[in-house]
Design an enzyme around this catalytic site. Structure first.
Site, short mmCIF file in Angstrom:
data_model
loop_
_atom_site.label_atom_id
_atom_site.label_comp_id
_atom_site.label_asym_id
_atom_site.label_seq_id
_atom_site.Cartn_x
_atom_site.Cartn_y
_atom_site.Cartn_z
N GLU A 1 0.82 -1.21 0.00
CA GLU A 1 0.00 0.00 0.00
C GLU A 1 0.85 1.26 0.00
O GLU A 1 0.55 2.22 -0.72
CB GLU A 1 -0.95 -0.01 1.20
CG GLU A 1 -2.08 -1.02 1.06
CD GLU A 1 -2.97 -1.06 2.30
OE1 GLU A 1 -2.81 -0.18 3.17
OE2 GLU A 1 -3.81 -1.97 2.39
N HIS B 1 -11.74 2.16 -1.72
CA HIS B 1 -12.28 1.21 -0.75
C HIS B 1 -13.81 1.23 -0.69
O HIS B 1 -14.40 0.41 0.02
CB HIS B 1 -11.71 1.48 0.64
CG HIS B 1 -10.41 0.79 0.89
ND1 HIS B 1 -9.25 1.15 0.25
CD2 HIS B 1 -10.08 -0.26 1.68
CE1 HIS B 1 -8.27 0.37 0.66
NE2 HIS B 1 -8.75 -0.49 1.52
#
Length: 294
Positions: A142, A175
């Site tokens: 990430e 997300h």
């Protein structure tokens, strides 16, 4: 910085590139039966993301200056400071939760060190897919994709300060596919799912801005990765448990102390002079770099 042509075209290419990276990366890592499979896909996307930045440099004309690896925060200059100071800063912020953790467990310092140095404990952790996801794979990939690769593409368009705020939005927006899944399978009420999504977006945005700040101020990837791993281990502070704790006044004092010390040490411990030349500052005009590069 040399003139690289139309700003609107540069910004369009940069934003689209970041969106494609975000969509290519984000997926479900939650169910244990798919973790190994997701490891493979996430690692592939992460390995290809520096190539995407290279293509972006070729297309936009940012071919000179620091090497690609240096631009991505992968280099040795100042690496010891980059590995220690940002992590120390983050631990200072978590002084309250750390004190609470120590008080709630019966281990003494010797037992804790003994367990930390036990190879069997580490072997057990490495065999745990959830532990590997939370402490190794997710922090590394990430931060590589959403900080090291996206920030160099955003900075020439937005400037350094705005890039710190803009970069986390891609991670938060990406997300939101979890919301669609939860609604599709009716895993909770609409209001509950929406509030959970807003909280998750807010938390990831604030944390992403923090690690973006660290990346730009230090010019290293290792600091954001270690801070991300530590925060994954600690989780969100259990404020409700503090209220019900028998030593709540003392714990609350350390919560406040941690925040105060964090704010006082934020700039000194991320002073760019501790970490050498900041490659990402070569992507913006000197008059727009503000205090981030100095």
């Amino acid at each position: 910085m040399a003139d690289h042509g139309g700003g609107a075209d540069l910004c369009s290419v940069s934003v689209v590139s970041c969106l494609l990276l975000a969509c290519g990366y984000v997926g479900s890592l939650d169910h244990p039966t798919v973790i190994k499979r997701r490891f493979t896909s996430v690692l592939i996307v992460s390995a290809l993301s520096p190539l995407w930045v290279w293509v972006w440099r070729q297309y936009t004309g940012f071919k000179t200056g620091p090497s690609l690896l240096t631009l991505l925060g992968i280099h040795l200059e100042g690496i010891l400071a980059a590995a220690c100071f940002p992590l120390l800063l983050t631990m200072v912020l978590f002084v309250g939760p750390l004190i609470q953790l120590v008080m709630d467990y019966s281990w003494d310092l010797f037992d804790g060190l003994k367990m930390f140095l036990d190879p069997r404990c580490w072997a057990q952790c490495l065999a745990d897919m959830r532990w590997m996801r939370n402490q190794v794979v997710a922090p590394l990939t990430e931060e590589l994709v959403f900080r090291a690769c996206m920030l160099p593409m955003l900075v020439p368009c937005t400037g350094l300060s705005r890039a710190i705020v803009t970069c986390p939005l891609f991670f938060g927006v990406a997300h939101f596919h979890h919301v669609i899944e939860l609604l599709k399978f009716r895993q909770g009420t609409v209001v509950g799912i929406f509030l959970s999504a807003v909280f998750q977006f807010s938390y990831t945005a604030v944390f992403g801005a923090y690690t973006a700040f660290i990346f730009i101020r230090t010019g290293h990837l290792i600091g954001p990765v270690l801070c991300h791993s530590f925060c994954n281990y600690m989780g969100f502070p259990a404020i409700g448990a503090v209220i019900e704790h028998p030593q709540k006044l003392m714990i609350f004092f350390f919560y406040v102390l941690g925040v105060v010390l964090f704010l006082l040490l934020l700039f000194p411990l991320t002073d760019p002079t501790l970490y050498g030349t900041l490659a990402i500052c070569h992507l913006t005009k000197p008059e727009t770099s503000t205090s981030v590069c100095t």
